[in-house]
Design an enzyme around this catalytic site. Structure first.
Site, PDB file in Angstrom:
ATOM      1  N   ASP A   1     -58.703  17.161 -54.890  1.00 45.84           N
ATOM      2  CA  ASP A   1     -57.987  16.423 -55.935  1.00 45.84           C
ATOM      3  C   ASP A   1     -57.565  17.308 -57.112  1.00 45.84           C
ATOM      4  O   ASP A   1     -57.852  16.998 -58.275  1.00 45.84           O
ATOM      5  CB  ASP A   1     -58.885  15.296 -56.490  1.00 45.84           C
TER       6      ASP A   1
ATOM      7  N   GLU B   1     -53.045   5.734 -54.165  1.00 45.05           N
ATOM      8  CA  GLU B   1     -53.997   6.269 -55.152  1.00 45.05           C
ATOM      9  C   GLU B   1     -53.409   7.569 -55.685  1.00 45.05           C
ATOM     10  O   GLU B   1     -52.265   7.913 -55.392  1.00 45.05           O
ATOM     11  CB  GLU B   1     -55.374   6.497 -54.499  1.00 45.05           C
TER      12      GLU B   1
END
Ligand code: FUB
Length: 300
Positions: free
Chosen positions: A31, A202
């Site tokens: 991420d 997301e």
């Protein structure tokens, strides 16, 4: 001889274009949110680990956050742990759920946003914030999470007029909230990011280029899996218009990413699991990203 030369050329090209990925190999990093502060490139990723024995870890096992800076164009400096799960003032201990963070600078202060599992059980994840005068901390962590915000993957946008927006969420919908000047509270109720395609989403990340807002997100297609999509708008609060994919599914499990302009070039940061061979132990990667003349993005 000609064939041998061609083969050697191909080998060299392959080496150059893949030499940097994954960016670091001493720990697993996922991420990656890349930011440029005062001309220097920093990456704020989450940190995957092998679950310690006896731990009932969630889907991903993420105990803390490290941060990195690019040194000399080819080396990544690890600043160590900036926040451990057990230092989150409002967080449940040993929950191993430190999903994707972000960090932005406003004025002379750096604001680090992160999701964690709240001790009060009020939500799956809440989003907290810490401040520092340095991009690498130490950060002073707020005692409570941001009220009115519930979800994962904070992505921040600081607009040219000084207004800041917090994008977040994971599910069929993503959300955006305008922040107050203190950057620690929302100024109004979060609203749905309108104009996105159906499906699980997301990893919100919004950036501005030539007066246009590019809202990018991880998007799951039923038949394909995780891709990276994007939508554009003239307003940071939307509605947005879906433009398509930046990256097809590359079998990387999830596809959390960020986009940054560094030294005049656009770079897409994402993750893959080439070291571990397991999609819950990911490694951050980066590749150049290009825009077409009409402002749309060429697939990476
Ligand atoms: O790293 C944990 C979660 O996986 C992130 O919050 C999502 O974006 C996905 O990458």
């Amino acid at each position: 001889m000609k064939k041998l030369l061609l083969l050697l050329t191909i080998c060299v090209v392959v080496n150059i274009t893949t030499a940097q990925n994954p960016l670091v190999t001493h720990i697993y990093t996922a991420d990656p949110t890349a930011r440029v502060f005062d001309g220097k490139l920093y990456v704020y990723p989450s940190h995957d680990i092998v679950p310690p024995e006896g731990t009932k870890a969630p889907r991903f096992c993420m105990p803390d956050y490290h941060l990195f800076s690019l040194e000399g164009g080819n080396t990544w400096k690890d600043y160590g742990v900036v926040l451990d799960q057990n230092e989150v003032p409002w967080g449940e201990k040993n929950s191993y759920g430190m999903c994707a963070p972000d960090c932005i600078k406003r004025g002379d202060t750096y604001y680090y946003y992160y999701p964690a599992k709240p001790l009060d059980g009020s939500s799956f994840r809440r989003i907290g914030v810490g401040t520092s005068k340095s991009q690498s901390g130490p950060f002073k962590w707020e005692k409570s999470y941001i009220k009115g915000v519930s979800g994962i993957d904070p992505g921040l946008l600081l607009d040219d007029n000084g207004k800041a927006y917090l994008y977040f969420g994971g599910g069929k919908e993503l959300f955006v909230a305008t922040l107050k000047d203190n950057m620690k509270e929302i100024a109004a109720e979060p609203i749905k990011v309108e104009g996105l395609p159906a499906g699980y989403k997301e990893g919100s990340f919004c950036f501005k280029k030539d007066g246009k807002y590019y809202f990018t997100f991880a998007h799951v297609f039923a038949d394909e899996g995780y891709s990276i999509g994007y939508a554009t708008s003239d307003n940071p609060l939307g509605p947005f218009q879906y433009q398509g994919k930046i990256m097809d599914n590359i079998n990387n499990g999830t596809n959390h990413h960020s986009v940054v302009n560094y030294n005049g070039k656009w770079i897409l940061f994402y993750h893959f699991w080439q070291i571990s061979g397991y999609n819950k132990l990911r490694s951050m990667c980066a590749d150049y990203m290009e825009f077409k003349k009409d402002g749309t993005i060429k697939k990476v």
